[in-house]
Design an enzyme around this catalytic site. Sequence first.
Site, short mmCIF file in Angstrom:
data_model
loop_
_atom_site.label_atom_id
_atom_site.label_comp_id
_atom_site.label_asym_id
_atom_site.label_seq_id
_atom_site.Cartn_x
_atom_site.Cartn_y
_atom_site.Cartn_z
N ASP A 39 0.84 -1.17 0.15
CA ASP A 39 -0.06 -0.04 0.17
C ASP A 39 0.79 1.26 -0.02
O ASP A 39 2.09 1.19 0.23
CB ASP A 39 -0.82 -0.06 1.21
CG ASP A 39 -1.85 1.06 1.19
OD1 ASP A 39 -2.30 1.53 0.12
OD2 ASP A 39 -1.90 1.87 2.31
N ASP A 44 -0.07 5.22 0.79
CA ASP A 44 -0.14 6.22 1.86
C ASP A 44 -0.36 5.56 3.42
O ASP A 44 -1.07 4.59 3.46
CB ASP A 44 -1.59 6.83 1.73
CG ASP A 44 -1.67 7.76 0.42
OD1 ASP A 44 -1.17 8.73 0.62
OD2 ASP A 44 -2.30 7.38 -0.65
#
Length: 321
Positions: free
Chosen positions: A26, A28
């Site tokens: 991922d 952020d």
Amino acid sequence: MDSLPMTMDRDSLQQLLGEIDTVLLDCDGVLWQGAQGMDLIPRANEVVSRLQAMGKNVFLITNNSTRTQDSYHEKCRSLGFNVDQDHILSAPYILAQYLKEIDFRKKVYVVGAPGLAQEIQKVGIQCIGVGPEKVEGSLYNAVAQGTLGLDPNVGAVAVGFDRDFNYDKLLRATSYLANPECLFLATNTDKKYVVTGTRHHLPAAGILVNAIENASSRPPRVMGKPSLNMLYMLQARYNVQPEKTLIIGDTLDTDILLGNECGMWTVLVLSGVTTLQEARQLTTNQDPQKQKQVPLFYLQSVADILTLLDEPVSNQVSEQQ
């Protein structure tokens, strides 16, 4: 055995890396953070390089619905990530590729940012609806008299984060979706973006998706995590096998849920929106869907991977004696 999620040590990391050939990261809260997402998590780019050097196939995956794959690639380069553009999968990119694969030939009404529309336009599909919209006069009369300004060539409604969202857009989206043949697509269903260092959050794309879903009484086809559409693309294009894949994320109901639903190895990092206490509380939750959000391991930061890999074996031996 420790309660889940377990602390990761050097031995468990080495064993895990021996089991996998693909890593999904991922973005952020895992690789970067901050209002503009330009604050690099310390050494995160080094982690990606190390994993690549070990022969792992590394992909960056994100639910962010406002940026194109091109802009993400440029951002990665500016932050020191050496990742090929086709190894960056965003929810808008997956949505656009889905439309391309089904040979969609109509227009798309976009409730979302320009980046979403640009990604769709890159596959040769025309978009309308981006930016502020205002229906003049009585909304009731506009609907009753057929003067709402609906384009008869629209065959899909695509929804992401939209700062210009208003009742007029809600009405138009709902009106398009009154046609059962009109597709209802959503980039993601994230409910909030946490504002780091405060008690506040920003309502996210999922709030807008829910509004249109409730107004139209139709469920959307979701493209981003935890939907399996991302996995399907990875399997079709790169022969990714879930049992040989590690997913590292900071969000339980997207990253970790996707991993557990697919049979991947899961690692939670605490540098983003989730605390260890929140993860461990789910282990006693009676809701099966909540239990699927429990990760196998946790790390304070993705940089801990480097710390563990570089830890002298002698330290491990002395700790065990």
